[in-house]
Write an enzyme that holds these catalytic residues in place. Structure first.
Site, PDB file in Angstrom:
ATOM      1  N   HIS A  16       0.823  -1.217   0.000  1.00 46.42           N
ATOM      2  CA  HIS A  16       0.000   0.000   0.000  1.00 46.42           C
ATOM      3  C   HIS A  16       0.858   1.270   0.000  1.00 46.42           C
ATOM      4  CE1 HIS A  16      -3.404  -2.765   1.587  1.00 46.42           C
ATOM      5  NE2 HIS A  16      -3.336  -2.772   0.279  1.00 46.42           N
TER       6      HIS A  16
ATOM      7  N   SER B 269      -6.740  -2.272  -0.680  1.00 48.06           N
ATOM      8  CA  SER B 269      -6.377  -1.530  -1.895  1.00 48.06           C
ATOM      9  C   SER B 269      -7.558  -0.798  -2.555  1.00 48.06           C
ATOM     10  CB  SER B 269      -5.677  -2.457  -2.889  1.00 48.06           C
ATOM     11  OG  SER B 269      -6.422  -3.629  -3.099  1.00 48.06           O
TER      12      SER B 269
ATOM     13  N   ASP C 183      -2.793  -8.432  -7.432  1.00 47.55           N
ATOM     14  CA  ASP C 183      -2.446  -8.838  -6.068  1.00 47.55           C
ATOM     15  C   ASP C 183      -3.134 -10.152  -5.687  1.00 47.55           C
ATOM     16  OD1 ASP C 183      -1.651  -8.768  -3.389  1.00 47.55           O
ATOM     17  OD2 ASP C 183      -3.312  -7.449  -2.800  1.00 47.55           O
TER      18      ASP C 183
HETATM   19  N1  SAM Z   1      -5.697  -6.307  -3.030  1.00 46.51           N
HETATM   20  C1  SAM Z   1      -6.259  -6.483  -1.703  1.00 46.51           C
HETATM   21  C2  SAM Z   1      -5.679  -5.426  -0.788  1.00 46.51           C
HETATM   22  O1  SAM Z   1      -4.520  -5.015  -0.983  1.00 46.51           O
HETATM   23  O2  SAM Z   1      -6.386  -4.970   0.120  1.00 46.51           O
HETATM   24  C3  SAM Z   1      -6.007  -7.851  -1.147  1.00 46.51           C
HETATM   25  C4  SAM Z   1      -6.335  -8.957  -2.089  1.00 46.51           C
HETATM   26  S1  SAM Z   1      -6.055 -10.575  -1.486  1.00 46.51           S
HETATM   27  C5  SAM Z   1      -4.325 -10.691  -1.378  1.00 46.51           C
HETATM   28  C6  SAM Z   1      -6.438 -11.532  -2.898  1.00 46.51           C
HETATM   29  C7  SAM Z   1      -7.929 -11.592  -3.197  1.00 46.51           C
HETATM   30  O3  SAM Z   1      -8.118 -12.118  -4.508  1.00 46.51           O
HETATM   31  C8  SAM Z   1      -8.733 -12.503  -2.282  1.00 46.51           C
HETATM   32  O4  SAM Z   1      -9.775 -11.758  -1.716  1.00 46.51           O
HETATM   33  C9  SAM Z   1      -9.283 -13.603  -3.193  1.00 46.51           C
HETATM   34  O5  SAM Z   1     -10.585 -14.015  -2.850  1.00 46.51           O
HETATM   35  C10 SAM Z   1      -9.282 -12.929  -4.533  1.00 46.51           C
HETATM   36  N2  SAM Z   1      -9.137 -13.774  -5.731  1.00 46.51           N
HETATM   37  C11 SAM Z   1      -8.502 -14.950  -5.860  1.00 46.51           C
HETATM   38  N3  SAM Z   1      -8.438 -15.309  -7.159  1.00 46.51           N
HETATM   39  C12 SAM Z   1      -9.041 -14.323  -7.871  1.00 46.51           C
HETATM   40  C13 SAM Z   1      -9.255 -14.090  -9.264  1.00 46.51           C
HETATM   41  N4  SAM Z   1      -8.833 -14.973 -10.192  1.00 46.51           N
HETATM   42  N5  SAM Z   1      -9.875 -12.951  -9.634  1.00 46.51           N
HETATM   43  C14 SAM Z   1     -10.295 -12.046  -8.709  1.00 46.51           C
HETATM   44  N6  SAM Z   1     -10.124 -12.224  -7.378  1.00 46.51           N
HETATM   45  C15 SAM Z   1      -9.497 -13.331  -6.964  1.00 46.51           C
END
Ligand code: SAM
Length: 304
Positions: A19, A108, A182
């Site tokens: 972040h 994010s 991410d």
């Molecule tokens: N970007 C967020 C943040 O910084 O606050 C955190 C994201 S977390 C590391 C990853 C997320 O991706 C999870 O909530 C998961 O459910 C979701 N996810 C997993 N595979 C995915 C995909 N193919 N497309 C979209 N979301 C996905």
């Protein structure tokens, strides 16, 4: 269905690195008048309670954002100044906690939302595949009445982003977008999907700013990912920046405890020219504030 829930990890050292990098990148991109398309391919739930069940169980924010605030902005004494990128991050997190106590952590989607310009100039596209997190994210976004500026899709982010890249031209006919990728890397295929996605998007829209988070863990795919991204950026003749932060082993952990994630990295293609200086100042401070045991390190590398 995935078992990964970001709420367990919200505000940990990896979120701090991610972040801070995201904010420093967007701050620069927002200096230009022209509108920006923002894409978060793996958005999570958007907002997290730092005093909730999930975070209490994981407690990872204690080694991340909570530790940073305790060191730099303790309730009982004057704050200590830090590098501008760290201050900027802490200001943004603090703005979600007007009472002073840190109870809410912005993921994010809300980091990006806070930095977006009004008047519908910038657009934010959020993808989240977990039905519960997607529902929570939709509810959180609904509360800020962002209208058509923010869209949430219960969709695969790697696929979903294709509809928005390249973004529409702005008034001055330049196309501008920043994409955060991410994944949780819960499934091994995520590593390959990240590089395939970058390869495709660099072909379609080479001037976009792409920010990829990845874990630094002893797994061949994880080790290879930054190398593959470097190759892709170099082949596309685009500049890149890589930042890693390893906080080291938890000294209170016994030999049978699961070590948890101790290090992660951000790989940015087409980084703003100001990002290197911002992270160069921030990373050593982050390490001295968050470092806790054997294996501490930070590194910054650029190319292109
Ligand atoms: N970007 C967020 C943040 O910084 O606050 C955190 C994201 S977390 C590391 C990853 C997320 O991706 C999870 O909530 C998961 O459910 C979701 N996810 C997993 N595979 C995915 C995909 N193919 N497309 C979209 N979301 C996905």
């Amino acid at each position: 269905m995935f078992s990964y829930r970001h709420a367990f990890h919200a505000g940990n050292h990896a979120d701090v690195l991610k972040h801070i990098t995201l904010i420093a990148t967007l701050r620069h991109l927002m200096q230009k008048e022209a509108s920006l398309t923002l894409i978060d391919s793996h958005a999570g739930a958007g907002l997290y309670r730092l005093d909730g069940d999930y975070t209490e169980t994981g407690g990872e924010a204690k080694d991340g954002v909570l530790k940073l605030f305790a060191a730099l902005r303790p309730a009982e004494r004057e704050p200590t100044a830090a590098a501008a990128a760290i201050e900027d991050y802490m200001d943004l997190v603090a703005s979600f906690n007007p009472s002073g106590a840190l109870r809410v952590y912005p993921g994010s989607p809300f980091v990006m939302q806070r930095l977006m310009r009004a008047e519908s100039r910038d657009k934010l596209k959020l993808f989240e595949l977990h039905p519960t997190d997607s529902r929570t994210l939709t509810a959180h976004v609904g509360q800020i009445e962002a209208g058509r500026q923010i869209a949430v899709a219960l969709q695969d982010g790697f696929e979903g982003m294709k509809a928005f890249l390249p973004p529409p031209p702005t008034a001055g006919s330049s196309r501008r977008a920043a994409v955060l990728i991410d994944p949780s890397y819960e499934v091994k295929t995520d590593y390959g999907r990240v590089s395939a996605c970058l390869q495709e998007q660099l072909g379609r829209f080479p001037t976009g700013t792409y920010l990829v988070w990845y874990p630094v863990i002893p797994r061949p795919e994880a080790h290879d990912l930054p190398r593959r991204l470097k190759t892709l950026a170099t082949q596309a003749k685009r500049p890149w920046l890589k930042a890693t932060l390893a906080i080291g082993q938890d000294p209170t952990h016994g030999p049978d405890d699961r070590p948890g994630l101790t290090a992660s990295g951000m790989f940015i293609i087409n980084p703003p020219h100001t990002l290197h200086a911002a992270l160069h100042a921030a990373l050593p401070q982050l390490l001295s504030l968050l470092g806790r045991g054997r294996g501490q390190a930070q590194a910054l590398e650029t190319g292109g």
